[in-house]
Structure formats: structure tokens, C-alpha cells
Scaffold this motif. Structure first.
Motif, PDB file in Angstrom:
ATOM      1  N   PRO A  41       0.810  -1.231   0.000  1.00  0.00           N
ATOM      2  CA  PRO A  41       0.000   0.000   0.000  1.00  0.00           C
ATOM      3  C   PRO A  41       0.844   1.283   0.000  1.00  0.00           C
ATOM      4  O   PRO A  41       0.336   2.352  -0.333  1.00  0.00           O
ATOM      5  N   GLN A  42       2.123   1.175   0.337  1.00  0.00           N
ATOM      6  CA  GLN A  42       3.002   2.357   0.267  1.00  0.00           C
ATOM      7  C   GLN A  42       3.313   2.720  -1.193  1.00  0.00           C
ATOM      8  O   GLN A  42       3.732   3.836  -1.477  1.00  0.00           O
ATOM      9  N   CYS A  43       3.167   1.737  -2.091  1.00  0.00           N
ATOM     10  CA  CYS A  43       3.352   1.931  -3.534  1.00  0.00           C
ATOM     11  C   CYS A  43       4.750   2.426  -3.912  1.00  0.00           C
ATOM     12  O   CYS A  43       4.903   3.158  -4.899  1.00  0.00           O
ATOM     13  N   ASN A  44       5.764   2.042  -3.165  1.00  0.00           N
ATOM     14  CA  ASN A  44       7.126   2.509  -3.459  1.00  0.00           C
ATOM     15  C   ASN A  44       7.688   1.954  -4.775  1.00  0.00           C
ATOM     16  O   ASN A  44       8.429   2.651  -5.473  1.00  0.00           O
ATOM     17  N   ARG A  52       2.587   5.970 -11.087  1.00  0.00           N
ATOM     18  CA  ARG A  52       1.680   6.537 -10.077  1.00  0.00           C
ATOM     19  C   ARG A  52       0.771   5.465  -9.506  1.00  0.00           C
ATOM     20  O   ARG A  52       0.319   4.568 -10.227  1.00  0.00           O
ATOM     21  N   ALA A  53       0.513   5.596  -8.213  1.00  0.00           N
ATOM     22  CA  ALA A  53      -0.413   4.662  -7.556  1.00  0.00           C
ATOM     23  C   ALA A  53      -1.794   4.817  -8.185  1.00  0.00           C
ATOM     24  O   ALA A  53      -2.150   5.902  -8.652  1.00  0.00           O
ATOM     25  N   ILE A  54      -2.564   3.720  -8.175  1.00  0.00           N
ATOM     26  CA  ILE A  54      -3.916   3.794  -8.733  1.00  0.00           C
ATOM     27  C   ILE A  54      -4.936   3.886  -7.599  1.00  0.00           C
ATOM     28  O   ILE A  54      -4.722   3.349  -6.520  1.00  0.00           O
ATOM     29  N   VAL A  69      -2.691  -3.684 -15.521  1.00  0.00           N
ATOM     30  CA  VAL A  69      -1.270  -3.757 -15.904  1.00  0.00           C
ATOM     31  C   VAL A  69      -0.942  -2.667 -16.936  1.00  0.00           C
ATOM     32  O   VAL A  69      -1.690  -2.456 -17.880  1.00  0.00           O
ATOM     33  N   VAL A  70       0.177  -1.972 -16.695  1.00  0.00           N
ATOM     34  CA  VAL A  70       0.600  -0.939 -17.653  1.00  0.00           C
ATOM     35  C   VAL A  70       2.050  -1.196 -18.081  1.00  0.00           C
ATOM     36  O   VAL A  70       2.842  -1.761 -17.334  1.00  0.00           O
ATOM     37  N   HIS A  84      -3.124   2.550  -2.531  1.00  0.00           N
ATOM     38  CA  HIS A  84      -3.146   2.683  -1.066  1.00  0.00           C
ATOM     39  C   HIS A  84      -4.281   1.849  -0.470  1.00  0.00           C
ATOM     40  O   HIS A  84      -4.208   1.416   0.656  1.00  0.00           O
ATOM     41  N   ARG A  85      -5.301   1.613  -1.289  1.00  0.00           N
ATOM     42  CA  ARG A  85      -6.479   0.905  -0.773  1.00  0.00           C
ATOM     43  C   ARG A  85      -6.279  -0.599  -0.563  1.00  0.00           C
ATOM     44  O   ARG A  85      -7.088  -1.242   0.101  1.00  0.00           O
TER      45      ARG A  85
END
Ligand SMILES: Nc1ncnc2c1ncn2[C@@H]1O[C@H](COP(=O)(O)OP(=O)(O)OP(=O)(O)O)[C@@H](O)[C@H]1O
Ligand SMILES: [Mg+2]
Length: 249
Positions: A41-44, A52-54, A69-70, A84-85
Motif C-alpha cells: 500500500p506504500q506503492c514505493n 503513479r499509484a492507482i 497492468v501498464v 493505497h487501498r
């Protein structure tokens, strides 16, 4: 067969994300179709590669995970960015629940078509790390040579055994420990290294990741160390790790 490598340690700041990002980039550069899954969830890992976090993560809904997926700027490397969710999943640690089994099935489906899938886990032993362990074929445990390292490692090995022991058809084939932030000028380093080697010698990686400021700087540029400082000691160590992983095939 796809190799799914779970980079896990419930201890924070040991180099999980640094290892996930740089190993993913190295494997992709070698020509392997690689997917990095940011399960933290920290998306590091997402931001470390300039992404970018989604807001809405597909794992929390019912649409296939591949819709999230990107592509990245690196050839052969795709990412399933973090959100984060997904913290919500960390509290669902019940391995035998139908909800957990469904999450495993959905996560496994995203790996189709890749040579390597790498999971960057959060610093917790909750649902996200359990989900990663339950669907991986390999576990890679980054460890920093410090006072509580052995204690944490013993707990983690117990968690791996718990997850594997609970599953009807475990996928896990091998585990490896990777020494990170290795610094011989720190007194305890050699002592902890020897203790880890004496208990876990057979699964200790031949590669050691040195403490190197280039590794800490690279993510602030949205780059892997292989792109940011290819000649640095850190980059060389991750290239070596990559070759070790590829040789194991
Ligand atoms: N070998 C290294 N040398 C110097 N700095 C490092 C090294 N490896 C990681 N770092 C730095 O240490 C910090 C923690 O590393 P990283 O984020 O990879 O750990 P983590 O285990 O993913 O942390 P978390 O548990 O919070 O997810 C970061 O600032 C990172 O840039
Ligand atoms: Mg991390």
C-alpha cells in the motif's frame, strides 16, 4: 513455466522494494517478459519506476487484474501499480477462507504469458504477504545484517511454512536469503552474516548487495539503479543477482 518470485520480509526497510525494482529491470533487460506487481500500500515500487499509484485496484473488485497492468518505459517490463487501498487485504489473513482462495486465483491469473513475475510485499506478515507467498514459485528474502535480523528471519521462515502447509496445492519450490545494505564498517555485519550462514547457509544467496548511496538516490529520479548509475557498486551487485536468478533455470 512462469517463475513467480515473492520478495518478502515483514521487517521494514530491508531492501525489498530496491530488490524488486532492480531485479525486475535486470530480468527485463535480459529479454525476459517481466511483470512487477506492487503489493505494498506504500506503492514505493510504483513510484520508484516513475509510475503513479492507482485509486481503484482491480484486486478489490471483480475485473481481471490484467486490466490494471501498464507498460513501463523499459522494454519487456510491465507493472501492476500499487494502490493505497489494498491495505484492506492485509487484514484478511485467514488462509483457509474462500475469500483468500479467490484472491489467490485472481492473482495467479495475471502471471499468464510472462517469464517472470515479481511481487514487492509490504513490511507485514498480513494478508498481502500471505497472498504473495501462496501464489509464488520462489521466495527471496532480503535481510539487513543487524541485531534483530535472525529473530525476524526465524519468524518469516515459520510464516512461509505455515502458508505452504495450509495450501492444498503449494506452488513454492525454493527460498533464498539475500544480504542487503552490506557494510563491513558496521561492527555487527560480519557477526550477523556468520550467524545467518550457520543456520541458513544452503539458502543464502551467493550475491551480496552492498550499502551504496546510488541505490538510495535512484528512486527519487524514478529510475532503477541500472539506468541511474550503471557503473555503481549497487548496480553491479543487482546485475550479479539477476545472473544468479537466470542461471537457476
Ligand atoms: N543497498 C542499499 N544501499 C543503500 N541504501 C539502500 C540500499 N537498499 C535500500 N536502500 C534504501 O533504504 C531504504 C529502504 O529500502 P527499501 O525501500 O528497498 O526497503 P523495503 O524493505 O522495501 O522497505 P519497506 O519495508 O518500507 O517496504 C530506501 O530509502 C532505499 O533507497
Ligand atoms: Mg518496500
Amino acid at each position: 513455466m512462469v517463475r513467480v518470485i515473492c520478495i518478502v520480509n515483514q521487517k521494514g526497510g530491508v531492501g525489498k522494494t530496491t530488490t524488486a525494482v532492480n531485479l525486475a529491470v535486470g530480468l527485463a533487460r535480459s529479454g525476459a517478459q517481466t511483470l512487477l506487481v506492487d503489493l505494498d500500500p506504500q506503492c514505493n515500487a510504483t513510484s520508484g519506476l516513475g509510475g503513479r499509484a492507482i485509486a481503484e485496484h482491480p484486486i478489490l473488485g471483480s475485473i481481471p487484474l490484467r486490466t490494471g497492468v501498464v507498460a513501463t518505459s523499459i522494454r519487456n517490463l510491465a507493472i501492476l501499480p500499487g494502490s493505497h487501498r489494498i491495505r484492506e487485504i492485509d487484514s484478511q489473513a485467514e488462509l483457509t477462507s474462500p475469500a483468500f482462495a479467490l484472491l489467490c486465483t485472481r492473482l495467479l491469473a495475471v502471471s499468464a504469458g510472462y517469464d517472470f513475475v515479481l511481487y514487492d510485499c509490504p513490511p507485514s506478515a498480513g494478508g498481502l504477504s500471505r497472498l504473495a507467498l501462496a501464489t509464488a514459485t520462489e521466495v527471496l528474502i532480503p535481510i539487513e545484517c543487524e541485531y534483530y535480523a535472525m529473530e525476524g528471519l526465524t519468524q518469516l521462515i515459520a510464516l512461509v511454512r505455515e502458508v505452504v502447509g495450509t495450501l492444498e496445492s503449494p506452488t513454492l519450490e525454493s527460498s533464498e536469503i539475500l544480504l542487503t545494505k552490506y557494510d563491513l564498517s558496521v561492527d555487527l555485519t560480519r557477526e550477523v552474516e556468520e550467524e545467518i550462514a550457520s543456520h541458513f547457509g544452503p539458502i543464502l544467496s551467493g550475491t551480496i548487495i552492498p550499502r551504496d548511496v546510488a541505490l538510495a538516490e535512484a528512486p527519487s529520479h524514478g529510475l532503477s539503479v541500472l539506468d541511474y548509475a550503471p557503473r555503481s557498486r549497487g548496480a553491479r551487485a543487482y546485475v550479479e543477482l539477476c545472473m544468479e536468478v537466470l542461471d537457476r533455470e
